[in-house]
Design an enzyme around this catalytic site. Structure first.
Site: not given
Ligand SMILES: *Cc1c(COP(=O)(O)O)cnc(C)c1O
Length: 402
Positions: A120, A197, A200, A223, A361
């Site tokens: 991202h 990261d 998600q 999220k 992104c």
């Protein structure tokens, strides 16, 4: 798990768009928020609003206790060793910027770092900003045609110049679940720290930062059915304690004088200024909510939806799905024939279907895939098979129009 009872907790899911029931399949961009989380926001404003950490009065103590209770919930949620390792940020983006800036302070011209082609922008641009001052070399791990990282290419990158690795746990475009434990093991063999990261991953899978042995792990509340504007940076205490502060101000100091200022202990050293204690409290409610549903149940339902949607979409002529790893979560990126992703998104919206279109992104990944954008449907546990049917029928209908 009673999906209809669960949906009752999310008023927005009963909305209509142009007279058609909303089918919300943009969960990878942001998830919806259940009543209990919104009620926590109200309760904080109505009953506990007071600045945290320095107050002697009762409600200041209450606000502080609620905020720190959330820190403990986050610690348990990712199995961190200590709450000193849990830093509240504005989101994943700020967490990565914090590490790029503060850990990045210890990097030198000529040092090299490793990213992947599926990152991202928020795990690319902070490193490029650092690169401007430090002249770092950035290596990019490629992917195969299913969207799996090339692990041999990754390992081959390691030389004595490699100083840092930053990789996404789950791709927001391809849905690929990366082998982050192995990625970390390889880096640690060369003494190199790793940032994951987890934006998600955290909403969908059990995270255990000690089992992964991650040096840094980041995610965003919005999220995870929580409010926007709150995120978490987990960092190993031994790493964080040696890092310079990211921002200066109140909350993060020990003693201030014009001769010499000392900094607060962890985690407060990295939390300058009045934190969003209302959002943090609500994030705590979101974590309680996830735990009450159960991450296993969440993952099961999302996989069911992914499999159903994938096989139904594959029947549409001209369908191209980007990201076909055996190891993927509830995200489908696709294009049909030469229909522009934007046109598909607009027409789906007219049928009540909310999907995301464009580059997500992740422009370097779009370039690798040879497209300028895709249509992306992303599932949450509150989505139903009926919604999947409505979605795939709508895609088929739009496809016929062209
Ligand atoms: C959403 C996302 C981000 C950025 O999260 P913010 O909440 O916008 O800070 C970073 N990485 C991935 C993989 C994402 O999906």
């Amino acid at each position: 798990m009673n999906i209809y009872e669960i949906r009752g907790q999310f008023p927005i899911l009963s909305r209509k768009i142009d007279g058609k029931p909303l089918v919300y399949l943009d969960n990878a961009a942001t998830s919806q928020t259940p009543r209990c989380v919104v009620e926590t926001i109200n309760d904080m404003y109505f009953n506990h609003k007071s600045n945290v950490h320095r107050g002697v009065h009762t409600i200041s103590q209450e606000a502080t206790d609620i905020m720190e209770a959330t820190r403990e919930k986050v610690r348990q949620f990712i199995n961190a060793q200590s709450t000193s390792e849990i830093i509240f940020t504005r989101g994943t983006t700020e967490a990565i910027n914090l590490v790029a800036s503060s850990y990045g302070d210890s990097l030198y011209t000529g040092d090299e770092i490793i990213l992947t082609v599926m990152e991202h922008h928020s795990n690319i641009v902070p490193w490029q900003l650092l690169q401007r001052n430090k002249r770092l070399k950035i290596h990019v791990v490629p992917i195969d045609n299913d969207g799996n990282l090339d692990m041999n290419a990754y390992e081959d990158l390691f030389t004595e110049n490699i100083r840092f690795v930053a990789v996404t746990h789950v791709s927001n475009v391809l849905g690929t679940i990366n082998p982050v434990k192995e990625i970390i093991q390889i880096a640690h063999r060369y003494g190199v720290p790793v940032l994951i990261d987890g934006a998600q991953a955290a909403p969908h899978t059990k995270i255990d930062v000690q089992d992964l042995d991650a040096d840094f792990y980041c995610f965003s509340s919005h999220k995870m059915y929580g409010p926007a504007g709150i995120g978490v940076l987990y960092g190993k205490e031994k790493r964080l304690s040696r890092m310079v502060p990211y921002q200066g101000g109140g909350e993060m100091i020990g003693n201030v004088s014009f001769e010499k200022t000392t900094f607060a202990e962890l985690p407060f050293k990295f939390e300058a200024g009045t934190p969003d204690f209302v959002g943090i409290a609500a994030f705590g409610a979101a974590i309680d909510y996830i735990n009450s549903i159960g991450l296993d149940n969440i993952a099961d339902q999302e996989l069911l939806l992914l499999d159903a949607a994938t096989s139904q979409l594959m029947e549409i002529e001209g369908m191209r799905i980007f990201g076909t790893s055996d190891n993927k979560n509830g995200v489908i990126s696709f294009l049909v024939g030469d229909i522009n992703s934007y046109d598909m998104g607009v027409l789906l919206d007219k049928l009540g279907i909310a999907v995301r279109t464009g580059h997500h992104c992740a422009q370097p990944l779009m370039k690798r895939l040879g497209v300028t954008g895709t249509v992306r449907a992303s599932f949450a546990f509150y989505n139903t098979l009926e919604e999947v049917n409505a979605f795939t029928q709508a895609v088929a209908r739009v496809a016929k129009m062209f």
